[in-house]
Design an enzyme around this catalytic site. Structure first.
Site, PDB file in Angstrom:
ATOM      1  N   SER A  97       0.820  -1.213   0.000  1.00  0.00           N
ATOM      2  CA  SER A  97       0.000   0.000   0.000  1.00  0.00           C
ATOM      3  C   SER A  97       0.856   1.266   0.000  1.00  0.00           C
ATOM      4  O   SER A  97       1.850   1.362   0.718  1.00  0.00           O
ATOM      5  CB  SER A  97      -0.891  -0.004   1.241  1.00  0.00           C
ATOM      6  OG  SER A  97      -1.634   1.179   1.294  1.00  0.00           O
ATOM      7  N   LYS A 107      -3.469   2.214  -2.191  1.00  0.00           N
ATOM      8  CA  LYS A 107      -3.173   3.285  -1.235  1.00  0.00           C
ATOM      9  C   LYS A 107      -4.239   3.349  -0.140  1.00  0.00           C
ATOM     10  O   LYS A 107      -5.423   3.141  -0.420  1.00  0.00           O
ATOM     11  CB  LYS A 107      -3.134   4.615  -2.007  1.00  0.00           C
ATOM     12  CG  LYS A 107      -2.918   5.852  -1.160  1.00  0.00           C
ATOM     13  CD  LYS A 107      -1.502   5.966  -0.646  1.00  0.00           C
ATOM     14  CE  LYS A 107      -1.350   7.093   0.370  1.00  0.00           C
ATOM     15  NZ  LYS A 107      -0.163   6.884   1.242  1.00  0.00           N
ATOM     16  N   ASN A 115      -4.836  -0.417   8.416  1.00  0.00           N
ATOM     17  CA  ASN A 115      -3.570   0.267   8.687  1.00  0.00           C
ATOM     18  C   ASN A 115      -3.676   1.025  10.000  1.00  0.00           C
ATOM     19  O   ASN A 115      -4.239   2.112  10.059  1.00  0.00           O
ATOM     20  CB  ASN A 115      -3.242   1.227   7.542  1.00  0.00           C
ATOM     21  CG  ASN A 115      -2.000   2.054   7.809  1.00  0.00           C
ATOM     22  OD1 ASN A 115      -1.314   1.850   8.804  1.00  0.00           O
ATOM     23  ND2 ASN A 115      -1.715   2.978   6.923  1.00  0.00           N
ATOM     24  N   CYS A 152       0.408   3.666  10.620  1.00  0.00           N
ATOM     25  CA  CYS A 152       1.047   4.720   9.865  1.00  0.00           C
ATOM     26  C   CYS A 152       1.491   5.837  10.801  1.00  0.00           C
ATOM     27  O   CYS A 152       0.691   6.380  11.548  1.00  0.00           O
ATOM     28  CB  CYS A 152       0.100   5.254   8.803  1.00  0.00           C
ATOM     29  SG  CYS A 152       0.920   6.345   7.675  1.00  0.00           S
ATOM     30  N   ILE A 210       5.745  -5.698   7.869  1.00  0.00           N
ATOM     31  CA  ILE A 210       5.466  -4.559   8.721  1.00  0.00           C
ATOM     32  C   ILE A 210       5.234  -3.263   7.922  1.00  0.00           C
ATOM     33  O   ILE A 210       5.505  -3.214   6.728  1.00  0.00           O
ATOM     34  CB  ILE A 210       6.699  -4.280   9.643  1.00  0.00           C
ATOM     35  CG1 ILE A 210       7.915  -4.196   8.766  1.00  0.00           C
ATOM     36  CG2 ILE A 210       6.816  -5.240  10.778  1.00  0.00           C
ATOM     37  CD1 ILE A 210       9.189  -3.805   9.407  1.00  0.00           C
ATOM     38  N   THR A 229       6.217   1.068   8.129  1.00  0.00           N
ATOM     39  CA  THR A 229       7.513   1.759   8.193  1.00  0.00           C
ATOM     40  C   THR A 229       7.944   2.076   9.633  1.00  0.00           C
ATOM     41  O   THR A 229       7.118   2.183  10.535  1.00  0.00           O
ATOM     42  CB  THR A 229       7.447   3.081   7.410  1.00  0.00           C
ATOM     43  OG1 THR A 229       6.329   3.824   7.890  1.00  0.00           O
ATOM     44  CG2 THR A 229       7.272   2.836   5.931  1.00  0.00           C
ATOM     45  N   GLY A 288      12.349   0.610   2.589  1.00  0.00           N
ATOM     46  CA  GLY A 288      13.427   0.243   1.673  1.00  0.00           C
ATOM     47  C   GLY A 288      14.358  -0.804   2.260  1.00  0.00           C
ATOM     48  O   GLY A 288      14.203  -1.217   3.416  1.00  0.00           O
TER      49      GLY A 288
HETATM   50  C1  LIG Z   1       5.517   6.670  -0.006  1.00  0.00           C
HETATM   51  C2  LIG Z   1       4.944   5.579   0.847  1.00  0.00           C
HETATM   52  C3  LIG Z   1       3.578   5.586   1.149  1.00  0.00           C
HETATM   53  C4  LIG Z   1       3.014   4.591   1.951  1.00  0.00           C
HETATM   54  N1  LIG Z   1       1.672   4.619   2.220  1.00  0.00           N
HETATM   55  C5  LIG Z   1       1.114   3.614   2.984  1.00  0.00           C
HETATM   56  C6  LIG Z   1      -0.295   3.568   3.228  1.00  0.00           C
HETATM   57  O1  LIG Z   1      -1.076   4.390   2.742  1.00  0.00           O
HETATM   58  N2  LIG Z   1      -0.773   2.565   4.013  1.00  0.00           N
HETATM   59  C7  LIG Z   1       0.043   1.600   4.540  1.00  0.00           C
HETATM   60  O2  LIG Z   1      -0.440   0.703   5.240  1.00  0.00           O
HETATM   61  N3  LIG Z   1       1.365   1.600   4.285  1.00  0.00           N
HETATM   62  C8  LIG Z   1       1.917   2.582   3.533  1.00  0.00           C
HETATM   63  N4  LIG Z   1       3.282   2.562   3.279  1.00  0.00           N
HETATM   64  C9  LIG Z   1       4.118   1.496   3.846  1.00  0.00           C
HETATM   65  C10 LIG Z   1       4.375   0.371   2.828  1.00  0.00           C
HETATM   66  O3  LIG Z   1       3.180  -0.258   2.423  1.00  0.00           O
HETATM   67  C11 LIG Z   1       5.330  -0.691   3.408  1.00  0.00           C
HETATM   68  O4  LIG Z   1       4.731  -1.284   4.537  1.00  0.00           O
HETATM   69  C12 LIG Z   1       6.660  -0.097   3.815  1.00  0.00           C
HETATM   70  O5  LIG Z   1       7.079   0.865   2.890  1.00  0.00           O
HETATM   71  C13 LIG Z   1       7.758  -1.160   3.967  1.00  0.00           C
HETATM   72  O6  LIG Z   1       7.998  -1.841   2.755  1.00  0.00           O
HETATM   73  P1  LIG Z   1       9.180  -1.443   1.723  1.00  0.00           P
HETATM   74  O7  LIG Z   1      10.434  -1.327   2.525  1.00  0.00           O
HETATM   75  O8  LIG Z   1       9.195  -2.548   0.718  1.00  0.00           O
HETATM   76  O9  LIG Z   1       8.786  -0.145   1.138  1.00  0.00           O
HETATM   77  C14 LIG Z   1       3.848   3.558   2.462  1.00  0.00           C
HETATM   78  C15 LIG Z   1       5.210   3.553   2.126  1.00  0.00           C
HETATM   79  C16 LIG Z   1       5.775   4.531   1.333  1.00  0.00           C
HETATM   80  C17 LIG Z   1       7.242   4.474   1.008  1.00  0.00           C
END
Ligand SMILES: Cc1cc2nc3c(=O)[nH]c(=O)nc-3n(C[C@H](O)[C@H](O)[C@H](O)COP(=O)(O)O)c2cc1C
Ligand SMILES: Cc1cc2nc3c(=O)[nH]c(=O)nc-3n(C[C@H](O)[C@H](O)[C@H](O)COP(=O)(O)OP(=O)(O)OC[C@H]3O[C@@H](n4cnc5c(N)ncnc54)[C@H](O)[C@@H]3O)c2cc1C
Ligand code: FES
Lengths: 279, 317
Positions: B32, B56, B138, B141, B203, B205, B229
């Site tokens: 998401s 999203k 979620n 956040c 998880i 962030t 990341g």
């Molecule tokens: C720009 C951005 C927007 C995000 N928006 C959401 C969101 O709306 N809802 C949610 O549950 N997680 C959101 N996340 C978290 C991601 O879904 C994911 O859990 C997190 O980035 C870890 O994974 P990754 O390291 O592969 O990015 C967002 C992450 C990023 C980078």
């Protein structure tokens, strides 16, 4: 919009940390409209830092010397940090990931219908990048461009000979007076606006936020429509991450965050809330 | 080579996984907030090639989001403080979902809110919408000042919001997306399972911060942001390992996945499926490539069913 692995054709140092990077990519070159950009990263290990691709405006369409057909892209890159450093250190033959052309460019064709005759193009430093394709496009639509190009010093006014070759009027300013008028670029611009009696005129700006804001304020004072090309840090350039927004206000005063990557980078300056810097 | 081994190496491995009664053609999804509403990527990859798309985070009404700058790149990762900007569930269902439904992949909707009632309202609305396969709650956040956050500070609150939201979504499976900003992830995983969650997404962030030393101000206007990341991957793998051992419901692994090997780490640690996030930004077709890569991994090792890998971590002798 395409995602391609493209080959560096040439890289030319222009001085003051600026480089002109030419990449071979005929398919992408055919799609370009003035004001659009590409996202670049060196093709190495995917995990290589920096991770994210970097946005660069398309300065010009590189044409095949034999057929004259679009063969690639010319990009003006100023070395300011890790990502740009890697790109300017590439060598001919090296591969880059190139996503684009992206974004909403200048509205030139629409202006022709408004019988616009004259366009003031205002650049600060590397903000010159989107104005070269724009100047060419204006000329083909019968609109006369005048370039106002400002920088800290003479060395910052790169690629000005390209504009001179188009045969258009160019006004230069530097902060240290080493070339052209010692002034901010908006000073001669203001004089030109005051002395021009005609009506159908447009302004286009690209450069640091403060400069674009000053250009915008001049456009308001003189009731001239103005488009600016914005910068923001970008995640995806696809409109998906919502990381690149700028605060805007619509005609009813409704505030909204618009994406520089898809709703821009070129926007009507009246839309923008100039009190919030996006970078 | 014998004929038998020839045959075995040509047999396509079984890649489908089941999450709370919903079949995913393979265990790869997009996370998401990193894949928009899915359609943004439709020119750059085959959306049919992945198991699912988590869109999203949606609220009932649109949310404007935080002022910029909202993103900043850090070593092997990035900070974001988007602030839940979204078009609203009504608009999503009217405009985006009908187009997404043309693709052969599962659509999961991530839901956000400031108060419990916000979550319940959007859940009730989405529960009745055909074309959605699951909801992802979620509660983790970090980018919104009020609300949201406190639901993941105390397992009791996590229990409450999960139980209430579950009641509001009788038709759709409910996944709960956990925050990593806790001491013991297992405790929160159990609270969700006890409250009736159908799966866990592990998880979201990590709360982080970066400072511009020239201007002496935070890189993000919101001050703090969520770190994502490859930088977070080892912690995410550990948390998936801990959560999946604590509960019986499926765990979906998320955090820094950028390659087939990364995805495999999560599966072996105990995840039934994975979500790819930040990597979509710099390699837009990466989820498709990982889906293919997993299949190739299984084929080369004669693994008939990808589910054999799930939680298959081996101890040292
Ligand atoms: C720009 C951005 C927007 C995000 N928006 C959401 C969101 O709306 N809802 C949610 O549950 N997680 C959101 N996340 C978290 C991601 O879904 C994911 O859990 C997190 O980035 C870890 O994974 P990754 O390291 O592969 O990015 C967002 C992450 C990023 C980078
Ligand atoms: C639509 C668009 C078009 C652009 N066109 C050009 C161009 O034609 N030529 C050119 O040289 N540059 C252009 N830029 C700016 C260029 O993208 C940045 O300079 C680059 O991303 C910096 O990367 P870095 O890793 O070298 O810098 P970093 O190490 O990340 O940062 C170094 C410095 O660059 C600034 N910076 C970082 N990201 C951006 C950004 N996205 N925009 C502006 N400044 C940034 C930072 O504030 C910092 O001061 C454009 C930006 C946008 C958004
Ligand atoms: S850069 Fe991701 S939405 Fe603009």
């Amino acid at each position: 919009m395409l995602d391609k692995k493209v080959k560096v054709k040439a890289i030319r140092e222009l001085g003051a940390d600026n480089y002109l990077l030419t990449v071979n990519t005929p398919e992408q070159a055919r799609l370009v409209r003035p004001g659009q950009f590409v996202m670049l990263k060196c093709v190495e290990d995917l995990a290589e830092n920096p991770l994210l691709r970097r946005p660069f405006t398309i300065f010009d369409i590189h044409r095949s010397s034999r057929s004259g057909k679009p063969a690639g892209l010319d990009l003006l890159i100023k070395d300011v940090g890790v990502g740009t450093r890697k790109l300017v250190q590439t060598r001919p033959g090296q591969l880059l990931d190139c996503l684009g052309p992206q974004g909403h460019g200048f509205q030139v064709a629409a202006e022709m219908r408004n019988r616009v005759q004259l366009a003031y193009l205002v650049a600060g430093g590397v903000g010159i990048a989107p104005l070269f394709l724009l100047a060419q496009s204006l000329l083909t639509h019968g609109i006369r461009p005048v370039l106002f190009y400002g920088g800290a010093s003479a060395a910052d006014l790169v690629l000005r000979e390209n504009f001179e070759r188009l045969g258009i009027e160019c006004v230069y300013t530097t902060e240290d007076g080493s070339f052209g008028e010692r002034a901010l670029v908006t000073q001669p611009l203001a004089q030109y606006i005051r002395s021009y009696r005609g009506k159908n005129i447009r302004m286009y700006g690209c450069g640091p936020w403060g400069m674009m804001k000053a250009v915008h304020l001049l456009s308001i004072e003189n009731d001239i429509q103005c488009e600016v090309s914005l910068e923001a840090r970008m995640g995806c350039s696809l409109g998906a991450c919502l990381g690149c927004v700028v605060q805007t206000r619509d005609s009813r005063g409704e505030e909204q965050y618009l994406r520089v990557c898809q709703d821009g980078p070129v926007m009507n300056s009246r839309l923008i809330n100039w009190n919030t810097v996006p970078l | 080579m014998t004929k038998e081994s020839d045959k075995a190496s040509f047999k396509a491995p079984h890649m489908a996984v089941d999450i709370a009664g919903v079949r995913f053609k393979n265990p790869v999804m997009t996370a998401s907030g990193t894949f928009g509403y899915g359609l943004e990527f439709s020119n750059l990859m085959d959306l049919n090639s992945i198991g699912g798309i988590v869109v999203k985070g949606l609220s009932t009404a649109p949310i404007k989001g935080n002022p910029p700058p909202r993103v900043y790149e850090t070593p092997s990762g990035m900070l974001n403080a988007i602030g839940w900007q979204n078009i609203g569930a009504t608009e999503f269902v009217a405009r985006k979902l009908p187009v997404l439904m043309n693709y052969d992949t599962n659509v999961i909707v991530n839901i956000v809110g400031f108060e419990l009632d916000d979550y319940l309202e959007v859940t009730r609305f989405l529960n009745d919408c055909p074309g959605i396969k699951a909801l992802e709650l979620n509660i983790s956040c970090p980018n919104v000042k009020k609300g949201g956050f406190h639901f993941n500070k105390d397992p009791k609150d996590t229990y409450t919001i999960t139980a209430e939201t579950k009641k509001a979504s009788p038709r759709l499976p409910l996944w709960v997306k956990l925050s990593p900003n806790v001491t013991d992830i297992a405790e929160f995983a159990k609270a969700c399972e006890d409250a009736g969650a159908d799966a866990l997404s592990v998880i979201n962030t990590f709360v982080g911060m970066a400072i511009d030393v020239e201007k002496r101000r935070p890189r993000l206007r919101f001050m703090t942001g969520g770190l994502s990341g490859p930088a977070i991957r080892p912690i995410a793998v550990r948390m998936v390992y801990e959560a999946s051992r604590a509960v019986k419901i499926p765990v979906i692994g998320i955090g820094g996945i950028a390659s087939t090997e990364d995805a495999l780490e999560f599966l072996i640690a105990g995840a039934r499926a994975v979500q790819v996030g930040t990597a979509n930004f710099y390699q837009p077709d990466i989820s498709q490539r990982i889906a293919l890569g997993l299949q190739e991994y299984c084929r080369l090792r004669h693994i008939e069913d990808i589910n054999e890998l799930v939680g298959s971590l081996q101890p040292y002798e």
